[in-house]
Enzyme design. Structure first.
Site, PDB file in Angstrom:
ATOM      1  N   GLY A   1      42.208  21.678  71.421  1.00  0.00           N
ATOM      2  CA  GLY A   1      42.733  20.654  70.515  1.00  0.00           C
ATOM      3  C   GLY A   1      42.099  19.313  70.821  1.00  0.00           C
ATOM      4  O   GLY A   1      41.007  19.232  71.395  1.00  0.00           O
ATOM      5  N   SER A   2      42.812  18.263  70.466  1.00  0.00           N
ATOM      6  CA  SER A   2      42.246  16.921  70.581  1.00  0.00           C
ATOM      7  C   SER A   2      42.340  16.400  72.022  1.00  0.00           C
ATOM      8  O   SER A   2      43.220  16.809  72.783  1.00  0.00           O
ATOM      9  CB  SER A   2      43.015  15.976  69.656  1.00  0.00           C
ATOM     10  N   PRO A   3      41.459  15.466  72.388  1.00  0.00           N
ATOM     11  CA  PRO A   3      41.546  14.873  73.725  1.00  0.00           C
ATOM     12  C   PRO A   3      42.904  14.191  73.967  1.00  0.00           C
ATOM     13  O   PRO A   3      43.435  14.265  75.088  1.00  0.00           O
ATOM     14  CB  PRO A   3      40.409  13.834  73.722  1.00  0.00           C
TER      15      PRO A   3
ATOM     16  N   VAL B   1      45.954  15.036  72.860  1.00  0.00           N
ATOM     17  CA  VAL B   1      46.974  16.028  73.242  1.00  0.00           C
ATOM     18  C   VAL B   1      46.552  16.733  74.544  1.00  0.00           C
ATOM     19  O   VAL B   1      47.404  17.102  75.360  1.00  0.00           O
ATOM     20  CB  VAL B   1      47.235  17.025  72.087  1.00  0.00           C
ATOM     21  N   GLY B   2      45.254  16.854  74.765  1.00  0.00           N
ATOM     22  CA  GLY B   2      44.765  17.437  76.021  1.00  0.00           C
ATOM     23  C   GLY B   2      45.335  16.690  77.226  1.00  0.00           C
ATOM     24  O   GLY B   2      45.693  17.293  78.247  1.00  0.00           O
TER      25      GLY B   2
ATOM     26  N   GLU C   1      39.799  22.717  76.026  1.00  0.00           N
ATOM     27  CA  GLU C   1      38.676  22.753  75.077  1.00  0.00           C
ATOM     28  C   GLU C   1      38.959  21.659  74.062  1.00  0.00           C
ATOM     29  O   GLU C   1      39.783  21.836  73.160  1.00  0.00           O
ATOM     30  CB  GLU C   1      38.611  24.133  74.403  1.00  0.00           C
TER      31      GLU C   1
ATOM     32  N   CYS D   1      34.825  21.485  65.747  1.00  0.00           N
ATOM     33  CA  CYS D   1      34.740  20.629  66.935  1.00  0.00           C
ATOM     34  C   CYS D   1      33.295  20.334  67.324  1.00  0.00           C
ATOM     35  O   CYS D   1      32.998  19.270  67.846  1.00  0.00           O
ATOM     36  CB  CYS D   1      35.466  21.285  68.100  1.00  0.00           C
TER      37      CYS D   1
HETATM   38  P1  NAD Z   1      45.825  18.797  68.133  1.00  0.00           P
HETATM   39  O1  NAD Z   1      45.497  18.353  69.509  1.00  0.00           O
HETATM   40  O2  NAD Z   1      46.533  17.865  67.226  1.00  0.00           O
HETATM   41  O3  NAD Z   1      46.738  20.134  68.172  1.00  0.00           O
HETATM   42  C1  NAD Z   1      46.386  21.269  68.942  1.00  0.00           C
HETATM   43  C2  NAD Z   1      47.634  22.034  69.323  1.00  0.00           C
HETATM   44  O4  NAD Z   1      48.458  21.197  70.127  1.00  0.00           O
HETATM   45  C3  NAD Z   1      48.487  22.486  68.143  1.00  0.00           C
HETATM   46  O5  NAD Z   1      48.958  23.793  68.391  1.00  0.00           O
HETATM   47  C4  NAD Z   1      49.638  21.480  68.141  1.00  0.00           C
HETATM   48  O6  NAD Z   1      50.856  22.013  67.643  1.00  0.00           O
HETATM   49  C5  NAD Z   1      49.774  21.134  69.600  1.00  0.00           C
HETATM   50  N1  NAD Z   1      50.278  19.770  69.803  1.00  0.00           N
HETATM   51  C6  NAD Z   1      50.131  18.696  68.967  1.00  0.00           C
HETATM   52  N2  NAD Z   1      50.734  17.605  69.491  1.00  0.00           N
HETATM   53  C7  NAD Z   1      51.279  17.989  70.677  1.00  0.00           C
HETATM   54  C8  NAD Z   1      52.029  17.318  71.672  1.00  0.00           C
HETATM   55  N3  NAD Z   1      52.345  16.034  71.555  1.00  0.00           N
HETATM   56  N4  NAD Z   1      52.420  18.020  72.766  1.00  0.00           N
HETATM   57  C9  NAD Z   1      52.100  19.324  72.901  1.00  0.00           C
HETATM   58  N5  NAD Z   1      51.408  20.015  71.971  1.00  0.00           N
HETATM   59  C10 NAD Z   1      50.989  19.368  70.874  1.00  0.00           C
HETATM   60  O7  NAD Z   1      44.440  19.293  67.505  1.00  0.00           O
HETATM   61  P2  NAD Z   1      44.140  19.836  66.049  1.00  0.00           P
HETATM   62  O8  NAD Z   1      44.291  18.734  65.068  1.00  0.00           O
HETATM   63  O9  NAD Z   1      44.886  21.103  65.809  1.00  0.00           O
HETATM   64  O10 NAD Z   1      42.581  20.208  66.213  1.00  0.00           O
HETATM   65  C11 NAD Z   1      41.573  19.266  66.094  1.00  0.00           C
HETATM   66  C12 NAD Z   1      41.042  18.829  67.442  1.00  0.00           C
HETATM   67  O11 NAD Z   1      40.732  19.960  68.235  1.00  0.00           O
HETATM   68  C13 NAD Z   1      39.730  18.072  67.318  1.00  0.00           C
HETATM   69  O12 NAD Z   1      39.710  17.016  68.246  1.00  0.00           O
HETATM   70  C14 NAD Z   1      38.679  19.111  67.666  1.00  0.00           C
HETATM   71  O13 NAD Z   1      37.466  18.583  68.117  1.00  0.00           O
HETATM   72  C15 NAD Z   1      39.395  19.888  68.717  1.00  0.00           C
HETATM   73  N6  NAD Z   1      38.862  21.242  68.821  1.00  0.00           N
HETATM   74  C16 NAD Z   1      38.188  21.577  69.950  1.00  0.00           C
HETATM   75  C17 NAD Z   1      37.632  22.843  70.055  1.00  0.00           C
HETATM   76  C18 NAD Z   1      36.878  23.281  71.268  1.00  0.00           C
HETATM   77  O14 NAD Z   1      36.611  24.478  71.392  1.00  0.00           O
HETATM   78  N7  NAD Z   1      36.500  22.391  72.166  1.00  0.00           N
HETATM   79  C19 NAD Z   1      37.790  23.748  69.015  1.00  0.00           C
HETATM   80  C20 NAD Z   1      38.492  23.356  67.882  1.00  0.00           C
HETATM   81  C21 NAD Z   1      39.033  22.095  67.805  1.00  0.00           C
END
Ligand code: NAD
Length: 484
Positions: free
Chosen positions: A205-207, A209-210, A227, A261
């Site tokens: 997911g996003s940095p 939330v990471g 990731e 991503c």
């Molecule tokens: P996101 O971080 O918003 O959400 C990812 C997951 O985290 C979802 O399941 C969501 O429900 C959960 N989440 C959201 N907020 C949260 C919180 N506060 N606490 C705990 N969990 C939470 O990301 P997104 O919008 O689903 O995806 C887009 C991002 O992911 C982009 O930054 C993209 O670059 C990245 N991405 C990375 C890869 C990779 O392999 N490196 C692959 C795909 C997407």
């Protein structure tokens, strides 16, 4: 009460926390009881079962992704199904050798001992996945988790509800819940899960939330694979084959509507090639997606922005850039009723614009001209490390110069995005774009504990034990001097 009752972005039911805890407890019991029972044969069978269910549900997967963001069938086959099938076949082919104890040589001081590394299951793993490749990025990591002998809970994204519900069904049809289970829901469900002492968390997911995930993991000292995302630059020098580059970039950027991503976020192009590049990209966009605006909009090969929030975010990036002097070179057509933005090229951006600072994650591609590649290197090094970096050049030295003077998760030279599909390359970021790796052996390793095992046969280390008599002291001094 069943955790399966939690669907979509609705508020979490008060009983759900308890349901998640009891699911976790049952997986923990299963992980301990089955540690020795998850043999090579058992793991291979699990992977085959997963593939069989996915094959049986292929049409449903294609339908769900169309319902969620109009993803074309061919893109589903290539970017959602194929990577997971490949991951399964690759793991099935190599798991025997991955599981074999890896003998390691000792130093002179270890004379008389034998040592090996064994890859053992971590235990109960949590896989949190994003919406942009919902099948690939949920079930792909699951393959690595199962190959490594773990149990797993998957939390798919709430933004692709049809696909997340289907992933839940696929998993429920294939595995008992104490082996693999899906918890649907939004950030609140994610946070309930993150409160639990998992043995490993694999987050995509996003940095932003990471960072939340890593902070939660720190409370239990849980290991993490992150990731993440960021701005992946492409650099095109004056020797590059512009037509070939344009062909690959249009595919890499506009597949999945730019919501990838590792899509090229923006392009740096040698000034004397900028005009030719824009022309080539424009021709390629029109060849692939349609000559006119209406053909592009009605075309079946171009999916949509996932939701109104992301549509508005992208419009705001374009509007901010335009208001500060950027030029739309191609596209820029929008339709909020369809969450549609046509493939868009944008020039004359400046570092101050939001589009130059935020991950774009949509079908908008800024093109930045350069005179001196050292300025480009400096700009890349002044920001967070990208997830991917792409170089198009016929000069090996040019590509080497960029690779040696920058850092990023991965690199493609004269291509983009395809390193994701290479089964023997680690896939991951660096710092802000991620920690740890996925895919093949590297994915298996992320979900494994590397256990160090030393067996004593006739080691002489006892000669260094106390009491520290003069002769033991001499022996220690000698050891430090000769072997240290
Ligand atoms: P996101 O971080 O918003 O959400 C990812 C997951 O985290 C979802 O399941 C969501 O429900 C959960 N989440 C959201 N907020 C949260 C919180 N506060 N606490 C705990 N969990 C939470 O990301 P997104 O919008 O689903 O995806 C887009 C991002 O992911 C982009 O930054 C993209 O670059 C990245 N991405 C990375 C890869 C990779 O392999 N490196 C692959 C795909 C997407």
């Amino acid at each position: 009460m069943s955790v399966r009752a939690v669907t979509g972005p609705a508020p979490v039911h008060p009983g759900v926390g308890g349901a998640i805890e009891s699911l976790f407890a049952s997986q923990r019991r299963s992980a301990v009881e089955n540690r020795a029972k998850f043999t090579l044969k058992a793991r291979l069978a699990m992977l085959s079962r997963l593939k069989a269910t996915m094959k049986r549900r292929e049409n449903d997967i294609i339908g769900a992704l169309y319902a969620d963001f109009r993803k074309p069938e061919s893109e589903v086959r290539l970017t959602e199904l194929f990577p997971v099938y490949q991951e399964i076949s690759h793991a099935r082919r190599h798991l025997r050798s991955w599981l074999r104890p890896h003998r390691v040589h000792g130093s002179l001081g270890m004379f008389g001992t034998a040592a090996e590394v064994r890859y053992q299951a971590k235990g109960v793993c949590l896989i949190i996945s994003p919406w942009n490749y919902p099948v690939n990025l949920s079930l792909g990591p699951l393959v690595s988790a199962l190959a490594a002998g773990n149990t797993a809970i998957i939390k798919p994204s709430e933004l692709t509800p049809a696909t997340s519900a289907l992933i839940r069904d696929i998993v429920a049809e294939t595995f008992p819940r104490d082996l693999v289970a899906v918890c649907e829901g939004d950030a609140q469900v994610s946070q309930t899960l993150l409160d639990l002492p998992f043995d490993h968390i694999f987050f995509t997911g996003s940095p932003q939330v990471g960072k939340i995930v890593m902070a939660a993991a720190a409370k239990h000292l849980t290991s993490v694979t992150l990731e993440l995302g960021g701005k992946s630059p492409t650099i095109i020098d004056s020797t590059a084959n512009i037509e070939h580059a344009a062909r690959k970039i249009v595919w890499g950027k506009f597949s999945n509507n730019g919501q990838t991503c590792i899509a090229p976020d923006h392009i740096y192009v040698a000034r004397n090639k900028a005009k030719a590049l824009v022309e080539a990209l424009r021709n390629e966009i029109r060849r692939v997606y349609g000559q006119s605006d209406s053909q592009q909009k009605s075309g079946a090969d171009y999916c949509r922005i996932v939701n109104p929030r992301h549509f508005e975010r992208l419009c705001a990036l374009i509007d901010d850039a335009s208001a500060r002097g950027a030029t739309i070179l191609e596209g820029g057509v929008r339709d909020p009723t369809q969450k549609y933005i046509s493939p868009t090229l944008i020039g004359d951006t400046t570092p101050q614009m939001a589009i130059s600072q935020e991950e774009i994650f949509g079908p908008v591609l800024p093109i930045i001209e350069f005179d001196d590649v050292n300025d480009v290197i400096e700009e890349i090094n002044s920001g967070p490390k990208p997830l991917a970096l792409y170089v198009f050049s016929k000069e090996r030295e040019f590509a080497d110069l960029i690779v040696e003077n920058t850092s990023s998760g991965g690199v493609c030279i004269n291509h983009n995005v395809v390193h994701f599909l290479h089964p023997n390359l680690p896939f991951g970021g660096a710092n802000n774009s991620g920690i740890g790796s996925a895919h093949g052996f590297y994915g298996f390793k992320s979900f494994s504990h590397e256990r160090a095992i030393l067996r004593d046969k006739f080691s002489v280390l006892r000669l260094l034990f106390p009491p520290y008599t003069p002769s033991v002291k001499n022996m220690i001094n000698l050891t430090v001097r000769i072997l240290g």
